[in-house]
Write an enzyme that holds these catalytic residues in place. Sequence first.
Site, PDB file in Angstrom:
ATOM      1  N   ASP A 249      51.484   9.435  12.951  1.00 35.77           N
ATOM      2  CA  ASP A 249      51.326   9.245  14.139  1.00 35.77           C
ATOM      3  C   ASP A 249      52.193   7.961  14.362  1.00 35.77           C
ATOM      4  OD1 ASP A 249      50.683   9.410  16.917  1.00 35.77           O
ATOM      5  OD2 ASP A 249      48.773   8.465  16.509  1.00 35.77           O
TER       6      ASP A 249
ATOM      7  N   GLY B  18      48.396   9.521  24.349  1.00 39.17           N
ATOM      8  CA  GLY B  18      47.468   8.908  25.269  1.00 39.17           C
ATOM      9  C   GLY B  18      46.605   9.932  26.204  1.00 39.17           C
TER      10      GLY B  18
ATOM     11  N   GLU C 123      60.275  10.594  20.480  1.00 40.48           N
ATOM     12  CA  GLU C 123      59.662  10.285  21.678  1.00 40.48           C
ATOM     13  C   GLU C 123      60.845   9.633  22.629  1.00 40.48           C
ATOM     14  OE1 GLU C 123      55.932   8.473  21.729  1.00 40.48           O
ATOM     15  OE2 GLU C 123      56.328   7.362  23.871  1.00 40.48           O
TER      16      GLU C 123
ATOM     17  N   SER D  87      47.721   7.442  11.655  1.00 42.36           N
ATOM     18  CA  SER D  87      48.614   5.931  12.353  1.00 42.36           C
ATOM     19  C   SER D  87      49.074   5.270  11.342  1.00 42.36           C
ATOM     20  CB  SER D  87      47.958   5.323  13.480  1.00 42.36           C
ATOM     21  OG  SER D  87      46.622   4.543  12.621  1.00 42.36           O
TER      22      SER D  87
ATOM     23  N   ASP E  48      58.977   7.085  16.132  1.00 38.89           N
ATOM     24  CA  ASP E  48      58.727   6.552  17.607  1.00 38.89           C
ATOM     25  C   ASP E  48      59.794   5.613  17.837  1.00 38.89           C
ATOM     26  OD1 ASP E  48      58.026   5.484  19.997  1.00 38.89           O
ATOM     27  OD2 ASP E  48      56.147   5.262  19.595  1.00 38.89           O
TER      28      ASP E  48
ATOM     29  N   GLY F 194      44.546   4.334  24.612  1.00 45.78           N
ATOM     30  CA  GLY F 194      43.389   3.558  24.713  1.00 45.78           C
ATOM     31  C   GLY F 194      42.398   4.005  25.748  1.00 45.78           C
TER      32      GLY F 194
ATOM     33  N   SER G 183      40.886   7.802  21.157  1.00 44.64           N
ATOM     34  CA  SER G 183      40.062   7.071  21.760  1.00 44.64           C
ATOM     35  C   SER G 183      38.784   7.833  22.102  1.00 44.64           C
ATOM     36  CB  SER G 183      40.589   6.552  22.987  1.00 44.64           C
ATOM     37  OG  SER G 183      41.733   5.745  22.863  1.00 44.64           O
TER      38      SER G 183
HETATM   39  P1  13P Z   1      44.180   8.002  23.324  1.00 44.64           P
HETATM   40  O1  13P Z   1      44.176   6.465  23.070  1.00 44.64           O
HETATM   41  O2  13P Z   1      44.202   8.580  24.710  1.00 44.64           O
HETATM   42  O3  13P Z   1      43.353   8.890  22.606  1.00 44.64           O
HETATM   43  O4  13P Z   1      45.710   8.582  22.573  1.00 44.64           O
HETATM   44  C1  13P Z   1      45.981   8.561  21.247  1.00 44.64           C
HETATM   45  C2  13P Z   1      47.274   8.906  20.860  1.00 44.64           C
HETATM   46  O5  13P Z   1      48.239   9.364  21.654  1.00 44.64           O
HETATM   47  C3  13P Z   1      47.637   8.982  19.383  1.00 44.64           C
HETATM   48  O6  13P Z   1      49.043   8.824  19.129  1.00 44.64           O
HETATM   49  O1  G3H Z   2      47.864   6.347  19.657  1.00 41.76           O
HETATM   50  C1  G3H Z   2      47.524   6.133  18.413  1.00 41.76           C
HETATM   51  C2  G3H Z   2      46.305   5.875  17.998  1.00 41.76           C
HETATM   52  O2  G3H Z   2      45.210   5.620  18.949  1.00 41.76           O
HETATM   53  C3  G3H Z   2      46.258   5.072  16.626  1.00 41.76           C
HETATM   54  O3  G3H Z   2      45.522   3.782  17.092  1.00 41.76           O
HETATM   55  O4  G3H Z   2      47.001   2.485  15.723  1.00 41.76           O
HETATM   56  O5  G3H Z   2      44.703   1.835  16.062  1.00 41.76           O
HETATM   57  O6  G3H Z   2      44.992   3.449  14.651  1.00 41.76           O
HETATM   58  P1  G3H Z   2      45.624   2.965  15.579  1.00 41.76           P
HETATM   59 ZN    ZN Z   3      50.315   8.090  20.680  1.00 36.48          ZN
END
Ligand code: 13P
Ligand code: G3H
Ligand code: ZN
Length: 332
Positions: free
Chosen positions: A93, A235, A147, A56, A115, A192, A280
């Site tokens: 990401d 997610g 997206e 990310s 995104d 999350g 998460s």
């Molecule tokens: P989670 O928070 O469900 O793990 O999703 C992660 C995600 O979408 C990263 O882009």
């Molecule tokens: O969906 C994205 C990830 O959970 C990234 O989380 O931006 O806190 O690294 P972060």
């Molecule tokens: Zn995501």
Amino acid sequence: MTSYKELGLVNTKDLFKKAISGGYAIPAYNFNNMEQMQAIIQACVETKSPVILQVSAGARKYANQNILKNMARGAVEYAHELGYDIPIVLHLDHGDSFEICKDCIETGFSSVMIDGSHLPYDENVALTKKVCEHAHAQKDYVTVEGELGVLAGVEDDVSAEHSHYTQPSEVIDFVNKTKVDSLAISIGTSHGRAKFKPEQCTRDANGILIPPPLRFDILEEIEKQIPGFPIVLHGSSSVPIEYVHIIEKFGGKLSDSVGIPEEQLRKAAKSAVCKINIDSDGRLAMTAMIRKVFMEKPDEFDPRKYLGPARDELKKLYSHKNMNVLGSAGQA
Ligand code: 13P
Ligand code: G3H
Ligand code: ZN
């Protein structure tokens, strides 16, 4: 400029083609540090699964992009050393600008997400198209994820109070105009560890929150519009209740935690959903083990003694996902 091929990485093109025809999804696991990367590679080598290492914008800030690049190179060499060369993608990401995507491409990423889901439709199209034109023009083709639709939940730089499901009527136009290689959609997943408010859920006999089901009807409609096109689910952590319990037993507080049930992800993985994002759950596994060591061994102060058990638990978690949820085990 470093091309991802110099690092031994691949883009998502062939992986997604095989995943759609094979009825499974490629795991996209987020990482920020060495232990997470080692656990991902150990699990994916052992289960013979292709993998997307996902970074990310927040991870990039935390870990430094050159270090991440060399960790991805290290991941390729580590897999080789462990005895099995799995395909590894390094993916940005939730890129939120053309500049960050361009930067990542120059640093050796083989895939990027732009995104623009929070933007008005035409602006999302224009931004995504610009990133695709740049990424696809590279000597080594870089794949792009776009997206449509908005997920609820909070990430570092992306947050939304309410989700807006993807409108199936928009997807053909978006894909044709932008030339994206894959499309993230919103069908009820969310970022999350507390994906739904308690009032959106029911409870089982033990008082555990049961989330509303994913909108498979919207997914089916999207598949009809763009048959065989690679679909991505963000997610998608399941928020295992065992980890929440361990964390709470050892002093943490994570009220109203709820994720996406595994059987729904398994069902999605059999469709055109060919990339499933999980962050998460890894955070929960690590935190559970670290808290346990801290509470049970208060005299321990060697980081390897708590990061080591956290890494072992992460590996178990990722192996389980590959084998029993995504179906990617044995596909590398
Ligand atoms: P989670 O928070 O469900 O793990 O999703 C992660 C995600 O979408 C990263 O882009
Ligand atoms: O969906 C994205 C990830 O959970 C990234 O989380 O931006 O806190 O690294 P972060
Ligand atoms: Zn995501």
